[in-house]
Design a protein around this motif. Structure first.
Motif, PDB file in Angstrom:
ATOM      1  N   TYR A 193     -23.006   8.345 -29.515  1.00 41.32           N
ATOM      2  CA  TYR A 193     -22.181   9.537 -29.717  1.00 41.32           C
ATOM      3  C   TYR A 193     -20.690   9.238 -29.822  1.00 41.32           C
ATOM      4  CZ  TYR A 193     -26.312  12.320 -28.973  1.00 41.32           C
ATOM      5  OH  TYR A 193     -27.551  12.885 -29.107  1.00 41.32           O
ATOM      6  N   GLY A 194     -20.297   8.014 -29.544  1.00 38.33           N
ATOM      7  CA  GLY A 194     -18.886   7.693 -29.667  1.00 38.33           C
ATOM      8  C   GLY A 194     -18.534   6.385 -29.016  1.00 38.33           C
ATOM      9  N   ASN A 195     -17.241   6.088 -29.056  1.00 37.32           N
ATOM     10  CA  ASN A 195     -16.672   4.879 -28.494  1.00 37.32           C
ATOM     11  C   ASN A 195     -15.606   5.305 -27.489  1.00 37.32           C
ATOM     12  OD1 ASN A 195     -16.299   1.918 -28.680  1.00 37.32           O
ATOM     13  ND2 ASN A 195     -14.233   2.510 -29.312  1.00 37.32           N
ATOM     14  N   LEU A 196     -15.774   4.919 -26.236  1.00 40.53           N
ATOM     15  CA  LEU A 196     -14.810   5.275 -25.194  1.00 40.53           C
ATOM     16  C   LEU A 196     -13.814   4.142 -25.014  1.00 40.53           C
ATOM     17  CD1 LEU A 196     -17.273   6.832 -22.601  1.00 40.53           C
ATOM     18  CD2 LEU A 196     -15.883   8.005 -24.322  1.00 40.53           C
ATOM     19  N   GLY A 197     -12.529   4.454 -25.185  1.00 43.21           N
ATOM     20  CA  GLY A 197     -11.472   3.457 -25.109  1.00 43.21           C
ATOM     21  C   GLY A 197     -10.556   3.662 -23.915  1.00 43.21           C
ATOM     22  N   GLN A 198      -9.366   3.058 -23.990  1.00 46.25           N
ATOM     23  CA  GLN A 198      -8.408   3.088 -22.882  1.00 46.25           C
ATOM     24  C   GLN A 198      -7.932   4.495 -22.528  1.00 46.25           C
ATOM     25  OE1 GLN A 198      -7.154   0.850 -20.691  1.00 46.25           O
ATOM     26  NE2 GLN A 198      -8.699  -0.577 -21.448  1.00 46.25           N
ATOM     27  N   ASP A 199      -7.862   5.406 -23.502  1.00 44.41           N
ATOM     28  CA  ASP A 199      -7.442   6.777 -23.174  1.00 44.41           C
ATOM     29  C   ASP A 199      -8.401   7.432 -22.191  1.00 44.41           C
ATOM     30  OD1 ASP A 199      -9.459   6.930 -25.097  1.00 44.41           O
ATOM     31  OD2 ASP A 199      -8.492   8.505 -26.258  1.00 44.41           O
ATOM     32  N   PHE A 200      -9.677   7.040 -22.222  1.00 43.20           N
ATOM     33  CA  PHE A 200     -10.682   7.527 -21.278  1.00 43.20           C
ATOM     34  C   PHE A 200     -10.625   6.717 -19.977  1.00 43.20           C
ATOM     35  CE2 PHE A 200     -15.054   7.188 -19.569  1.00 43.20           C
ATOM     36  CZ  PHE A 200     -15.304   8.519 -19.297  1.00 43.20           C
ATOM     37  N   ILE A 201     -10.599   5.405 -20.092  1.00 43.44           N
ATOM     38  CA  ILE A 201     -10.640   4.507 -18.931  1.00 43.44           C
ATOM     39  C   ILE A 201      -9.470   4.769 -17.989  1.00 43.44           C
ATOM     40  CG2 ILE A 201     -10.474   2.073 -18.243  1.00 43.44           C
ATOM     41  CD1 ILE A 201     -11.899   1.440 -20.967  1.00 43.44           C
ATOM     42  N   GLN A 202      -8.282   5.000 -18.542  1.00 42.18           N
ATOM     43  CA  GLN A 202      -7.080   5.170 -17.732  1.00 42.18           C
ATOM     44  C   GLN A 202      -7.051   6.471 -16.940  1.00 42.18           C
ATOM     45  OE1 GLN A 202      -3.865   4.588 -20.489  1.00 42.18           O
ATOM     46  NE2 GLN A 202      -4.150   2.372 -20.522  1.00 42.18           N
ATOM     47  N   LYS A 203      -8.000   7.352 -17.165  1.00 41.90           N
ATOM     48  CA  LYS A 203      -8.064   8.611 -16.419  1.00 41.90           C
ATOM     49  C   LYS A 203      -8.607   8.425 -15.001  1.00 41.90           C
ATOM     50  CE  LYS A 203      -6.646  11.173 -19.812  1.00 41.90           C
ATOM     51  NZ  LYS A 203      -5.441  11.960 -19.769  1.00 41.90           N
ATOM     52  N   PHE A 204      -9.129   7.241 -14.699  1.00 43.58           N
ATOM     53  CA  PHE A 204      -9.758   6.993 -13.409  1.00 43.58           C
ATOM     54  C   PHE A 204      -8.881   6.091 -12.546  1.00 43.58           C
ATOM     55  CE2 PHE A 204     -13.075   7.857 -16.486  1.00 43.58           C
ATOM     56  CZ  PHE A 204     -13.780   8.864 -15.854  1.00 43.58           C
ATOM     57  N   ASN A 205      -8.831   6.390 -11.246  1.00 42.16           N
ATOM     58  CA  ASN A 205      -8.106   5.535 -10.310  1.00 42.16           C
ATOM     59  C   ASN A 205      -8.840   4.214 -10.114  1.00 42.16           C
ATOM     60  OD1 ASN A 205      -6.099   7.447  -9.785  1.00 42.16           O
ATOM     61  ND2 ASN A 205      -7.390   8.457  -8.273  1.00 42.16           N
ATOM     62  N   GLU A 206     -10.163   4.277 -10.179  1.00 37.01           N
ATOM     63  CA  GLU A 206     -10.994   3.095  -9.986  1.00 37.01           C
ATOM     64  C   GLU A 206     -12.187   3.195 -10.922  1.00 37.01           C
ATOM     65  OE1 GLU A 206     -13.569   0.987  -6.377  1.00 37.01           O
ATOM     66  OE2 GLU A 206     -12.192   2.625  -5.942  1.00 37.01           O
ATOM     67  N   LEU A 207     -12.572   2.074 -11.507  1.00 36.56           N
ATOM     68  CA  LEU A 207     -13.708   2.036 -12.412  1.00 36.56           C
ATOM     69  C   LEU A 207     -14.563   0.833 -12.032  1.00 36.56           C
ATOM     70  CD1 LEU A 207     -14.608   3.723 -14.886  1.00 36.56           C
ATOM     71  CD2 LEU A 207     -13.605   1.955 -16.311  1.00 36.56           C
ATOM     72  N   ILE A 208     -15.818   1.079 -11.710  1.00 32.59           N
ATOM     73  CA  ILE A 208     -16.739   0.016 -11.324  1.00 32.59           C
ATOM     74  C   ILE A 208     -17.645  -0.301 -12.509  1.00 32.59           C
ATOM     75  CG2 ILE A 208     -18.645  -0.639  -9.810  1.00 32.59           C
ATOM     76  CD1 ILE A 208     -17.365   1.324  -7.730  1.00 32.59           C
ATOM     77  N   LEU A 209     -17.630  -1.554 -12.934  1.00 35.00           N
ATOM     78  CA  LEU A 209     -18.516  -2.027 -13.996  1.00 35.00           C
ATOM     79  C   LEU A 209     -19.576  -2.889 -13.321  1.00 35.00           C
ATOM     80  CD1 LEU A 209     -15.846  -3.174 -16.590  1.00 35.00           C
ATOM     81  CD2 LEU A 209     -16.939  -0.957 -16.405  1.00 35.00           C
ATOM     82  N   ASN A 210     -20.782  -2.361 -13.200  1.00 34.71           N
ATOM     83  CA  ASN A 210     -21.862  -3.078 -12.541  1.00 34.71           C
ATOM     84  C   ASN A 210     -22.755  -3.693 -13.608  1.00 34.71           C
ATOM     85  OD1 ASN A 210     -24.409  -3.709 -11.367  1.00 34.71           O
ATOM     86  ND2 ASN A 210     -23.875  -2.436  -9.597  1.00 34.71           N
ATOM     87  N   PHE A 211     -22.619  -4.995 -13.820  1.00 29.23           N
ATOM     88  CA  PHE A 211     -23.387  -5.684 -14.848  1.00 29.23           C
ATOM     89  C   PHE A 211     -24.806  -6.014 -14.395  1.00 29.23           C
ATOM     90  CE2 PHE A 211     -18.986  -6.494 -16.101  1.00 29.23           C
ATOM     91  CZ  PHE A 211     -19.033  -6.064 -17.418  1.00 29.23           C
ATOM     92  N   GLN A 212     -25.029  -6.084 -13.094  1.00 27.19           N
ATOM     93  CA  GLN A 212     -26.369  -6.376 -12.587  1.00 27.19           C
ATOM     94  C   GLN A 212     -27.307  -5.201 -12.857  1.00 27.19           C
ATOM     95  OE1 GLN A 212     -26.603  -7.754  -8.561  1.00 27.19           O
ATOM     96  NE2 GLN A 212     -28.816  -7.559  -8.474  1.00 27.19           N
ATOM     97  N   ASP A 213     -26.869  -3.986 -12.512  1.00 26.42           N
ATOM     98  CA  ASP A 213     -27.705  -2.792 -12.687  1.00 26.42           C
ATOM     99  C   ASP A 213     -27.328  -2.005 -13.943  1.00 26.42           C
ATOM    100  OD1 ASP A 213     -29.122  -3.272 -10.289  1.00 26.42           O
ATOM    101  OD2 ASP A 213     -27.451  -2.435  -9.134  1.00 26.42           O
ATOM    102  N   MET A 214     -26.324  -2.490 -14.685  1.00 29.47           N
ATOM    103  CA  MET A 214     -25.906  -1.933 -15.971  1.00 29.47           C
ATOM    104  C   MET A 214     -25.478  -0.462 -15.906  1.00 29.47           C
ATOM    105  SD  MET A 214     -25.837  -4.608 -17.709  1.00 29.47           S
ATOM    106  CE  MET A 214     -25.365  -3.953 -19.271  1.00 29.47           C
ATOM    107  N   TYR A 215     -24.453  -0.198 -15.117  1.00 29.54           N
ATOM    108  CA  TYR A 215     -23.870   1.143 -15.105  1.00 29.54           C
ATOM    109  C   TYR A 215     -22.368   1.058 -14.904  1.00 29.54           C
ATOM    110  CZ  TYR A 215     -23.621   1.042  -9.966  1.00 29.54           C
ATOM    111  OH  TYR A 215     -23.332   0.718  -8.662  1.00 29.54           O
ATOM    112  N   ILE A 216     -21.690   2.154 -15.236  1.00 28.94           N
ATOM    113  CA  ILE A 216     -20.257   2.295 -15.035  1.00 28.94           C
ATOM    114  C   ILE A 216     -20.042   3.514 -14.155  1.00 28.94           C
ATOM    115  CG2 ILE A 216     -18.017   2.694 -16.145  1.00 28.94           C
ATOM    116  CD1 ILE A 216     -19.254   1.495 -18.699  1.00 28.94           C
ATOM    117  N   LYS A 217     -19.189   3.383 -13.144  1.00 31.41           N
ATOM    118  CA  LYS A 217     -18.909   4.494 -12.244  1.00 31.41           C
ATOM    119  C   LYS A 217     -17.405   4.677 -12.157  1.00 31.41           C
ATOM    120  CE  LYS A 217     -19.788   6.121  -7.559  1.00 31.41           C
ATOM    121  NZ  LYS A 217     -20.382   5.812  -6.255  1.00 31.41           N
ATOM    122  N   GLY A 218     -16.959   5.916 -12.365  1.00 30.85           N
ATOM    123  CA  GLY A 218     -15.531   6.233 -12.281  1.00 30.85           C
ATOM    124  C   GLY A 218     -15.198   7.026 -11.047  1.00 30.85           C
ATOM    125  N   MET A 219     -14.009   6.755 -10.482  1.00 34.31           N
ATOM    126  CA  MET A 219     -13.548   7.488  -9.303  1.00 34.31           C
ATOM    127  C   MET A 219     -12.088   7.841  -9.466  1.00 34.31           C
ATOM    128  SD  MET A 219     -15.305   5.378  -6.259  1.00 34.31           S
ATOM    129  CE  MET A 219     -16.237   4.017  -6.865  1.00 34.31           C
TER     130      MET A 219
END
Length: 112
Positions: A86-112
């Motif tokens: 549905y799209g490509n999420l770039g820095q304009d999206f990423i920078q909205k979070f104070n913390e971003l967890i990229l979990n490569f083992q379980d393959m998910y992204i979590k924003g806080m």
């Protein structure tokens, strides 16, 4: 809304782009609220001229965390024929979070 959608995650892209699948799913809303333009998109394969709509803002959720990004381009055609996301999420999206967890083992992204 309450839809669950799959996106490319591109930390190297300065801005997010919504693909044709997003346009097709929300065409009525996009045509009513977006501004139609023609834009050039470039990459390794060269530059393509595409008709787009620019949405004033889009609110997306990453888990329970909400991010609103401004001036989001929506493509009205596929970039490549097998495109399914549905799209490509770039820095304009990423920078909205104070913390971003990229979990490569379980393959998910979590924003806080």
């Amino acid at each position: 809304g309450t839809d669950t959608l799959s996106f490319d995650f591109d930390s190297g892209a300065s801005s997010s782009v919504l693909y044709y699948e997003y346009f097709k799913k929300y065409e009525g809303v996009i045509m009513a609220t977006g501004i139609k333009k023609t834009s050039n998109f470039g990459g390794v394969g060269g530059v393509q001229k595409k008709d787009i709509y620019v949405l004033p803002s889009v609110s997306l959720f990453l888990g329970n965390a909400k991010a609103t990004i401004d001036s989001v381009d929506v493509l009205t055609q596929k970039i490549y024929s097998s495109e399914k996301l549905y799209g490509n999420l770039g820095q304009d999206f990423i920078q909205k979070f104070n913390e971003l967890i990229l979990n490569f083992q379980d393959m998910y992204i979590k924003g806080m």
